[in-house]
Design a protein around this motif. Structure first.
Motif, PDB file in Angstrom:
ATOM      1  N   TRP A 180      -7.310   5.738  -7.534  1.00 37.86           N
ATOM      2  CA  TRP A 180      -6.995   3.735  -8.038  1.00 37.86           C
ATOM      3  C   TRP A 180      -5.378   3.208  -7.101  1.00 37.86           C
ATOM      4  O   TRP A 180      -5.759   1.996  -6.994  1.00 37.86           O
ATOM      5  N   ARG A 181      -4.623   4.009  -7.233  1.00 38.99           N
ATOM      6  CA  ARG A 181      -3.333   3.217  -6.749  1.00 38.99           C
ATOM      7  C   ARG A 181      -3.334   3.046  -5.321  1.00 38.99           C
ATOM      8  O   ARG A 181      -2.731   2.099  -4.806  1.00 38.99           O
ATOM      9  N   ASP A 182      -3.612   3.693  -4.700  1.00 39.73           N
ATOM     10  CA  ASP A 182      -4.064   3.860  -3.155  1.00 39.73           C
ATOM     11  C   ASP A 182      -4.527   2.617  -2.786  1.00 39.73           C
ATOM     12  O   ASP A 182      -4.718   1.962  -1.492  1.00 39.73           O
ATOM     13  N   TRP A 183      -6.367   2.311  -3.292  1.00 42.97           N
ATOM     14  CA  TRP A 183      -7.135   1.747  -3.453  1.00 42.97           C
ATOM     15  C   TRP A 183      -6.287   0.021  -3.803  1.00 42.97           C
ATOM     16  O   TRP A 183      -6.466  -1.073  -3.612  1.00 42.97           O
ATOM     17  N   ALA A 184      -5.013   0.439  -4.721  1.00 43.11           N
ATOM     18  CA  ALA A 184      -4.498  -1.046  -5.081  1.00 43.11           C
ATOM     19  C   ALA A 184      -4.274  -1.889  -3.967  1.00 43.11           C
ATOM     20  O   ALA A 184      -3.530  -3.104  -3.403  1.00 43.11           O
ATOM     21  N   TYR A 185      -3.447  -0.636  -3.464  1.00 40.45           N
ATOM     22  CA  TYR A 185      -1.806  -0.877  -1.943  1.00 40.45           C
ATOM     23  C   TYR A 185      -3.072  -1.257  -1.064  1.00 40.45           C
ATOM     24  O   TYR A 185      -2.861  -2.170  -0.206  1.00 40.45           O
ATOM     25  N   THR A 186      -4.047  -0.562  -0.793  1.00 34.78           N
ATOM     26  CA  THR A 186      -4.802  -1.557   0.170  1.00 34.78           C
ATOM     27  C   THR A 186      -5.761  -2.524   0.304  1.00 34.78           C
ATOM     28  O   THR A 186      -4.988  -3.485   1.481  1.00 34.78           O
ATOM     29  N   TYR A 187      -5.775  -2.983  -1.179  1.00 37.97           N
ATOM     30  CA  TYR A 187      -6.532  -4.199  -1.271  1.00 37.97           C
ATOM     31  C   TYR A 187      -5.203  -4.957  -0.896  1.00 37.97           C
ATOM     32  O   TYR A 187      -5.510  -5.911  -0.356  1.00 37.97           O
ATOM     33  N   ALA A 188      -4.371  -4.963  -1.815  1.00 36.62           N
ATOM     34  CA  ALA A 188      -3.286  -5.974  -2.182  1.00 36.62           C
ATOM     35  C   ALA A 188      -2.990  -6.084  -0.281  1.00 36.62           C
ATOM     36  O   ALA A 188      -2.303  -6.677   0.931  1.00 36.62           O
ATOM     37  N   GLN A 190      -4.062  -5.481   2.625  1.00 35.34           N
ATOM     38  CA  GLN A 190      -5.499  -6.027   3.428  1.00 35.34           C
ATOM     39  C   GLN A 190      -5.613  -7.779   3.030  1.00 35.34           C
ATOM     40  O   GLN A 190      -5.697  -8.235   4.242  1.00 35.34           O
ATOM     41  N   TYR A 191      -5.259  -8.083   1.632  1.00 34.44           N
ATOM     42  CA  TYR A 191      -5.247  -9.240   1.459  1.00 34.44           C
ATOM     43  C   TYR A 191      -4.501  -9.981   2.316  1.00 34.44           C
ATOM     44  O   TYR A 191      -4.818 -11.331   2.200  1.00 34.44           O
ATOM     45  N   GLY A 192      -2.985  -9.338   2.053  1.00 32.00           N
ATOM     46  CA  GLY A 192      -1.684  -9.998   2.706  1.00 32.00           C
ATOM     47  C   GLY A 192      -1.996 -10.292   4.361  1.00 32.00           C
ATOM     48  O   GLY A 192      -1.888 -10.982   4.615  1.00 32.00           O
ATOM     49  N   GLY A 193      -2.898  -9.702   4.828  1.00 30.02           N
ATOM     50  CA  GLY A 193      -3.020  -9.119   5.827  1.00 30.02           C
ATOM     51  C   GLY A 193      -3.704 -10.150   6.884  1.00 30.02           C
ATOM     52  O   GLY A 193      -3.694 -11.000   7.455  1.00 30.02           O
TER      53      GLY A 193
END
Length: 204
Positions: A180-188, A190-193
């Protein structure tokens, strides 16, 4: 003489008010986090790839040596396109990366052309700009774009900004199991991108 009881309510009222505001703030934060997570799941975890169909070229985006280069070459070998563009923004290389890139960049045959390119800037935007330039020069009308499953929505958006060609999005066939930590980073990320892409637009 009768005793008089005086109730001091000011401090208690202020304390209760602070507690109410704190509880409301916590609820708001949790609600926003839940909304961001649910939307992130819909955008980045769910599969948004398109059905495969023939195109003028296959574009392998940079990001990770996770089998994407070979997948792009396999699609070409299966007849989906006779040109493969492989983004190469990784330099300087590790030895293993150098060997891999040498192999895939030299994988052209009499029927399949392989072009490795270094995008400028070294981002999805730079890749989309290069593809648009190649499409204009060669008269391509459609491309297959290969990247991570969680990158497809953002990549589609950026290619829509930078290219007027039809885009078929395909995700690298690999495991996407993460903590879930990796997904949290991924979401953040991609949102930033997405926000960055909206702000920058595309100047080809």
């Amino acid at each position: 003489m009768r005793a008089t009881t005086v109730l001091v309510r000011g401090p208690n009222r202020r304390r209760r008010r602070r507690q109410t505001l704190l509880a409301a703030a916590v609820c708001l934060v949790l609600t926003l986090a839940l909304a961001v997570g649910v939307l992130g799941y819909q955008l980045f975890t769910r599969d948004h790839q398109d059905p495969l169909r023939p195109a003028d070229a296959i574009v392998v985006l940079g990001g990770e040596h996770d089998g994407r280069e070979d997948y792009g070459l396999e699609l070409a070998a299966d007849g989906y396109a006779d040109t493969v563009l492989i983004s190469d923004p990784y330099r300087p290389y590790k030895r293993s990366e150098q060997d891999l890139m040498n192999r895939v960049c030299d994988a052209g045959t009499d029927s399949i052309e392989v072009i490795c390119f270094e995008p400028h800037p070294s981002t999805t935007r730079g890749e989309a700009m290069f593809v648009q330039h190649m499409a204009t020069a060669r008269g391509w009308r459609s491309v297959i774009v290969v990247s991570w499953r969680y990158h497809l929505v953002r990549a589609r958006y950026i290619f829509g900004q930078c290219s007027d060609r039809e885009v078929v999005m395909r995700s690298v066939p690999r495991s996407y199991a993460q903590s879930w930590r990796d997904w949290a980073y991924t979401y953040a990320y991609q949102y930033g991108g997405l926000m960055k892409a909206t702000a920058l637009g595309c100047d080809t």
